[in-house]
Structures are given as C-alpha cells and as structure tokens.
Design a protein around this motif. Structure first.
Motif, PDB file in Angstrom:
ATOM      1  N   PRO A   1      28.505  30.899  44.286  1.00 29.99           N
ATOM      2  CA  PRO A   1      27.767  30.458  45.494  1.00 29.99           C
ATOM      3  C   PRO A   1      27.830  28.967  45.645  1.00 29.99           C
ATOM      4  CG  PRO A   1      26.190  32.108  44.535  1.00 29.99           C
ATOM      5  CD  PRO A   1      27.303  31.760  43.341  1.00 29.99           C
ATOM      6  N   VAL A   2      28.134  28.507  47.017  1.00 30.60           N
ATOM      7  CA  VAL A   2      28.139  27.085  47.558  1.00 30.60           C
ATOM      8  C   VAL A   2      29.019  26.342  46.890  1.00 30.60           C
ATOM      9  CG1 VAL A   2      25.987  27.350  48.901  1.00 30.60           C
ATOM     10  CG2 VAL A   2      25.776  26.557  46.679  1.00 30.60           C
ATOM     11  N   GLN A   3      29.969  26.626  45.999  1.00 30.93           N
ATOM     12  CA  GLN A   3      30.550  25.830  44.894  1.00 30.93           C
ATOM     13  C   GLN A   3      31.426  24.530  46.153  1.00 30.93           C
ATOM     14  OE1 GLN A   3      34.243  27.234  42.964  1.00 30.93           O
ATOM     15  NE2 GLN A   3      32.883  27.064  41.145  1.00 30.93           N
ATOM     16  N   LYS A   4      31.994  25.187  46.999  1.00 31.03           N
ATOM     17  CA  LYS A   4      32.986  23.988  47.904  1.00 31.03           C
ATOM     18  C   LYS A   4      32.056  22.873  48.403  1.00 31.03           C
ATOM     19  CE  LYS A   4      36.010  23.523  51.553  1.00 31.03           C
ATOM     20  NZ  LYS A   4      37.203  24.174  52.650  1.00 31.03           N
ATOM     21  N   GLN A   5      30.759  23.458  48.993  1.00 33.62           N
ATOM     22  CA  GLN A   5      29.736  22.751  49.720  1.00 33.62           C
ATOM     23  C   GLN A   5      29.063  21.674  48.628  1.00 33.62           C
ATOM     24  OE1 GLN A   5      30.109  26.028  49.816  1.00 33.62           O
ATOM     25  NE2 GLN A   5      30.132  26.705  52.084  1.00 33.62           N
ATOM     26  N   VAL A   6      28.859  22.307  47.499  1.00 32.93           N
ATOM     27  CA  VAL A   6      28.417  21.167  46.556  1.00 32.93           C
ATOM     28  C   VAL A   6      29.315  20.274  46.379  1.00 32.93           C
ATOM     29  CG1 VAL A   6      27.363  20.935  44.064  1.00 32.93           C
ATOM     30  CG2 VAL A   6      26.756  22.931  45.655  1.00 32.93           C
ATOM     31  N   ILE A   7      30.616  20.623  45.884  1.00 32.42           N
ATOM     32  CA  ILE A   7      31.504  19.542  45.791  1.00 32.42           C
ATOM     33  C   ILE A   7      31.802  18.546  46.809  1.00 32.42           C
ATOM     34  CG2 ILE A   7      34.140  19.475  45.146  1.00 32.42           C
ATOM     35  CD1 ILE A   7      34.171  22.167  43.752  1.00 32.42           C
ATOM     36  N   GLN A   8      31.857  18.929  47.890  1.00 28.65           N
ATOM     37  CA  GLN A   8      31.707  18.069  49.110  1.00 28.65           C
ATOM     38  C   GLN A   8      30.775  16.937  49.156  1.00 28.65           C
ATOM     39  OE1 GLN A   8      32.617  21.287  51.954  1.00 28.65           O
ATOM     40  NE2 GLN A   8      34.825  20.508  52.212  1.00 28.65           N
ATOM     41  N   SER A   9      29.617  17.452  48.876  1.00 30.89           N
ATOM     42  CA  SER A   9      28.370  16.645  49.034  1.00 30.89           C
ATOM     43  C   SER A   9      28.199  15.735  47.977  1.00 30.89           C
ATOM     44  CB  SER A   9      27.065  17.849  48.982  1.00 30.89           C
ATOM     45  OG  SER A   9      27.238  18.706  50.091  1.00 30.89           O
ATOM     46  N   LEU A  10      28.574  16.044  46.697  1.00 34.04           N
ATOM     47  CA  LEU A  10      28.227  15.196  45.645  1.00 34.04           C
ATOM     48  C   LEU A  10      29.317  13.909  45.661  1.00 34.04           C
ATOM     49  CD1 LEU A  10      27.335  17.469  42.580  1.00 34.04           C
ATOM     50  CD2 LEU A  10      25.938  16.254  44.596  1.00 34.04           C
ATOM     51  N   ASP A  11      28.996  12.911  44.907  1.00 33.67           N
ATOM     52  CA  ASP A  11      29.976  11.709  45.086  1.00 33.67           C
ATOM     53  C   ASP A  11      31.057  11.885  44.003  1.00 33.67           C
ATOM     54  OD1 ASP A  11      28.521   9.388  46.173  1.00 33.67           O
ATOM     55  OD2 ASP A  11      26.988  10.324  45.129  1.00 33.67           O
ATOM     56  N   LYS A  12      31.156  12.659  43.025  1.00 31.12           N
ATOM     57  CA  LYS A  12      32.362  13.100  42.277  1.00 31.12           C
ATOM     58  C   LYS A  12      32.085  14.349  41.457  1.00 31.12           C
ATOM     59  CE  LYS A  12      35.259  10.441  42.274  1.00 31.12           C
ATOM     60  NZ  LYS A  12      36.572  10.362  43.165  1.00 31.12           N
TER      61      LYS A  12
ATOM     62  N   LYS B   1      40.825  21.307  37.508  1.00 33.17           N
ATOM     63  CA  LYS B   1      41.057  20.336  38.581  1.00 33.17           C
ATOM     64  C   LYS B   1      41.787  21.017  39.687  1.00 33.17           C
ATOM     65  CE  LYS B   1      42.650  15.988  40.170  1.00 33.17           C
ATOM     66  NZ  LYS B   1      43.077  16.507  41.543  1.00 33.17           N
ATOM     67  N   LYS B   2      43.177  21.615  38.928  1.00 38.09           N
ATOM     68  CA  LYS B   2      44.186  22.351  39.559  1.00 38.09           C
ATOM     69  C   LYS B   2      43.544  23.570  40.120  1.00 38.09           C
ATOM     70  CE  LYS B   2      48.878  24.240  39.605  1.00 38.09           C
ATOM     71  NZ  LYS B   2      48.287  25.541  40.284  1.00 38.09           N
ATOM     72  N   TYR B   3      42.567  24.258  39.651  1.00 39.88           N
ATOM     73  CA  TYR B   3      41.944  25.452  40.107  1.00 39.88           C
ATOM     74  C   TYR B   3      41.327  25.184  41.233  1.00 39.88           C
ATOM     75  CZ  TYR B   3      38.863  29.697  40.173  1.00 39.88           C
ATOM     76  OH  TYR B   3      38.232  30.764  40.450  1.00 39.88           O
ATOM     77  N   LEU B   4      40.534  24.220  41.287  1.00 42.66           N
ATOM     78  CA  LEU B   4      39.591  23.779  42.560  1.00 42.66           C
ATOM     79  C   LEU B   4      40.407  23.345  43.719  1.00 42.66           C
ATOM     80  CD1 LEU B   4      36.518  21.858  40.560  1.00 42.66           C
ATOM     81  CD2 LEU B   4      36.678  24.537  41.857  1.00 42.66           C
ATOM     82  N   ASP B   5      41.416  22.399  43.319  1.00 39.86           N
ATOM     83  CA  ASP B   5      42.204  21.859  44.453  1.00 39.86           C
ATOM     84  C   ASP B   5      42.873  23.112  45.143  1.00 39.86           C
ATOM     85  OD1 ASP B   5      41.299  19.418  44.056  1.00 39.86           O
ATOM     86  OD2 ASP B   5      43.076  18.967  42.801  1.00 39.86           O
ATOM     87  N   ASP B   6      43.442  24.320  44.510  1.00 38.24           N
ATOM     88  CA  ASP B   6      44.211  25.153  45.077  1.00 38.24           C
ATOM     89  C   ASP B   6      43.226  26.202  45.514  1.00 38.24           C
ATOM     90  OD1 ASP B   6      46.506  24.245  43.858  1.00 38.24           O
ATOM     91  OD2 ASP B   6      46.429  25.855  42.223  1.00 38.24           O
ATOM     92  N   LYS B   7      42.025  26.266  45.252  1.00 33.62           N
ATOM     93  CA  LYS B   7      41.057  27.195  45.745  1.00 33.62           C
ATOM     94  C   LYS B   7      40.315  26.691  47.027  1.00 33.62           C
ATOM     95  CE  LYS B   7      37.297  30.412  44.596  1.00 33.62           C
ATOM     96  NZ  LYS B   7      38.158  31.499  44.310  1.00 33.62           N
ATOM     97  N   PHE B   8      40.292  25.484  47.072  1.00 31.28           N
ATOM     98  CA  PHE B   8      39.681  24.815  48.160  1.00 31.28           C
ATOM     99  C   PHE B   8      40.283  23.628  48.945  1.00 31.28           C
ATOM    100  CE2 PHE B   8      35.850  25.834  45.526  1.00 31.28           C
ATOM    101  CZ  PHE B   8      35.414  26.973  46.156  1.00 31.28           C
ATOM    102  N   SER B   9      40.445  23.865  50.189  1.00 26.99           N
ATOM    103  CA  SER B   9      40.996  22.692  50.984  1.00 26.99           C
ATOM    104  C   SER B   9      40.060  21.522  51.306  1.00 26.99           C
ATOM    105  CB  SER B   9      41.742  23.127  51.996  1.00 26.99           C
ATOM    106  OG  SER B   9      40.564  23.724  53.248  1.00 26.99           O
TER     107      SER B   9
END
Length: 425
Positions: free
Chosen positions: A183-194, A203-211
């Motif tokens: 849950p809320v994986q993309k939203q948390v990534i966008q909210s945190l500083d890094k 890193k590739k997995y997340l970059d490919d999964k979320f725009s």
C-alpha cells in the motif's frame, strides 16, 4: 567529527531481537557522525517494552519505546481499526491508494486500511519526539513499511521536517507477497525527501513501476565488516571433502532443500553446514539422511550474527550457497565475500550485482539441483577454480560492500539533508 544533528532511526524491532542484526554495523558508523541517535522500534510487539534489549549501544544512542494505554497488542490493533473509521487523516490516505487496493478485492482494501492505521499510530507517537527536538534532525526509516508511511503523514503536517527511508526486498517487490500489493508505496516515495534502494535492481524496479518519482530514489548499498582469519591459514586452494556453508531461515522461499538434494547427487565427498532454523528443518534433515556415506550435512540452528562471523572466520569453506527464490541483495553473501569465500547463488533481486562468473556461480531462478551437483564435481576436479574466485570475491567486497565506506557515505548524505532545516524556524 560528529555533526550537531539528531538522527531518529525507525526500525521494526532493533535493538530488540529477533531480526535486523545487520543494522548494528550501520549504527556503529552513524553514531560517529551524528550528535545523537534515537532508535524507535515500531513493531507493536515492542510497544510498552520494559525488558532491556540486551545490546551494547554507543553512548550517544538511546531507545525510544512507543507507549500505549492499551497493553495487549491484539486489543490495541482492534481498537485502532475501529477508531480509524472516522479519522480524517486515515480516510484521506486510504482514498489515495484505493484504486490499487480494490484490484485485490475486500482483502486488498483491508490491507490498505490496516497499513494506514498502523502508520497513523506510529505518526502520533512521533509527535512526542518531534516536539522535543532542539537541533537539526533527520528521520530515517530502515524499511519502506508503515513506519515510512508514518513519516510521510508527519511530513504532510510538518513540511519542514526531513525524512528518508531505505528500501530492501520484502518492502519493495510486490510479487514477493501472497497478495502482490504494497500500500501507498508511490505516495510515500513522493512525500519523503529521499528513498535509498540497497540495489540497482531495486531502483530500476521503482523507476519502471511508477512514473513521476523525479529522482527521489537513489542507490545506497549495504555493507559488512571484513572477516579476519585468526585460526586458519589463508590458503586459497580447495579441499576434499568440499566444505560448503549456507545461512538462512529454513522456509519455502529460501529453498534450502534444493541444496540438500544437490549434495545427495554429487559424486565427490561434501561437508555442508547450514546456519538457521525454521519450519523446513524436518524436510531438509530427511534429505540429509539420504546422503551417501562419503558426505554429511549439519543443521546447526540459529546463531547470532557474531556467531555466524565466528564460523566463517574459524573454518575454511570452499563455497557459500544461496538458492533463494527471492532476495533484495543478501548481506550474508557480502560477509562470505569478505571472508574470501566464493558464492553460488540464484539470479534474483540484486544478487547479480554481487555474484558473477569471476567470484562464483550464478544460477537461473528456476534451476535443477543437478546444476549445483555439476558445479561441486567441477570444483573437486579443478581446485584452482576456487583459488581464482576467492580473490575476486574479496575484491568485490572491498570495492563495493565495505560497511566503513558505504555507511560513512550514507551518513554524509543524511547529514546534508538534515542541514537544510532548523527546528523552530
């Protein structure tokens, strides 16, 4: 030299046991860089703990135990779930990922709801810490779990705080779960500083999964201490019987029974030691009992990280094996490399960033035990193979997975983030 900053480290259980043994080496380096460190174990079984954790921690490291009026974890969780129904923050975050959750039906919605409720409970307790801080600080969640979501919720209310998270394997790859949803994986990534992935693969997995992650994900590798030999010569040749070692929990995903099956069919004498326990123990022991007389296997049970290091430093092993179905990037392989032990492993997660044909053998995820048998027969016939791979294994560790180097660099990154704000401004 320590910087005048506070680090708030959110773990699952550490410094309480079991698990997260590998946090300790990182903590030792971080404690040299930050003025003080506050560890917050977020697993509800650690809330209201009064028993000591039993670890020796640096003087500038303290543990903050989350408090709750409800003492029993199950009752506490049930009450939280009921209260969350009318909570505006929980409802808001629930709506943000309902489009993913509903793909998995009622169970997906429930998983999302529980995740947000857990995160909100942690966030409420972080308020006490936040109000007590008097110097620049950075929050650091060791896992991209509800603990990281708690930081995202806190940061939404208090935009000036600085917060980061690591991401490993189980908290990263959706398909590793029976319900393939985090849950809320993309939203948390966008909210945190890094977000710091421990592997290029992550890193590739997340970059490919979320725009639209806008460079939020960086790679920051884990590391281990060098294992020094004290009781055996650093002879790099192989030996008969071949001496093998593996370290993992004995559960389905680790597939340790396939190592046993491979040894059963090997044509040369083998002595195999497995460190770790779990529900698959009887199954593996049953295969060991079918070994030919020339070979033997030992299931030594669970050992502390210090005890594992002791085994690797006091015995001469020809090969370390990891045949897991899924991984982030295994710390145990880093430890093996630092002890100059070549590795045979499956090509899953970020393992190929560690293991290659120079320092070991990389198997396809869906391999047959006979493939391991062939490697063992080949090593016995050509001892020089091990001699060559030992040095390449050590070089891989020294260049890319030394904890002193990696964690010092990681600490500097977090310090630079913490420098961007002052509490009270």
């Amino acid at each position: 030299m320590k910087q005048d900053q506070t680090l708030i480290l959110l773990t699952s259980r550490f410094p309480y046991s079991p698990g997260e043994e590998f946090v300790y080496n990182e903590l030792m380096i971080l404690s040299q860089k930050f003025k003080d460190i506050l560890i917050v174990p977020t697993n509800q079984e650690c809330w209201n703990r009064v028993t000591p954790h039993g670890r020796e921690l640096p003087e500038n490291v303290r543990v903050h135990t989350i408090k709750s009026n409800e003492k029993h974890p199950k009752t506490r969780k049930m009450k939280s779930l009921l209260l969350g129904i009318t909570n505006p923050t929980i409802r808001k975050w629930y709506k943000r990922d309902i489009h993913n959750a509903k793909t998995f039906g009622p169970k997906g919605r429930l998983k999302l709801y529980k995740w947000i409720v857990d995160a909100y409970q942690i966030r409420k307790n972080l308020e006490v810490i936040e109000n007590s801080l008097s110097r620049p600080s950075v929050y650091y969640s060791y896992w991209l779990t509800p603990a990281a979501a708690a930081l995202a919720i806190l940061k939404e209310d208090k935009p000036m705080i600085k917060a980061v998270s690591r991401v490993h394997g189980g908290d990263l790859y959706w398909e590793r779960h029976a319900m393939p949803y985090l849950p809320v994986q993309k939203q948390v990534i966008q909210s945190l500083d890094k977000i710091y992935s421990i592997s290029d693969n992550g890193k590739k997995y997340l970059d490919d999964k979320f725009s639209g992650l806008s460079g939020k994900v960086e790679v920051s590798r884990l590391g281990t201490k060098r294992i020094d030999f004290t009781h055996i010569p650093q002879d790099s040749s192989s030996q008969i019987p071949l001496k093998l070692v593996s370290v993992s929990y004995l559960k389905d995903v680790k597939r340790v029974h396939l190592i046993a099956e491979a040894i059963k069919g090997t044509q040369v004498p083998v002595h195999w030691i497995h460190i770790g326990d779990g529900p698959e123990r009887e199954k593996v022991q049953g295969i060991i009992e079918q070994f030919p007389d020339m070979s033997k296997g030992e299931l030594v049970g669970s050992l502390s990280n210090e005890e594992v290091i002791g085994v690797l430093s006091n015995q001469k092993f020809d090969l370390f094996l990891n045949v897991s179905e899924s991984e982030g990037i295994p710390v145990t392989i880093m430890e093996a490399f630092s002890a100059r032990i070549p590795v045979l492993a499956t090509n899953v997660g970020g393992t190929s960033e560690l293991v290659n044909s120079s320092n070991g053998w990389l198997l396809n995820k869906d391999f047959e035990p006979e493939e391991i048998s062939r490697v063992l027969n080949k090593i016995a016939a050509s001892p020089e193979l091990i001699s060559q791979k030992r040095e390449h294994a050590y070089q891989m560790w020294e260049e890319h997975y030394s904890c002193e180097k990696n964690y010092s660099e990681f600490a500097e990154k977090m310090l630079s983030i913490g420098d961007l704000t002052q509490h009270g401004n």
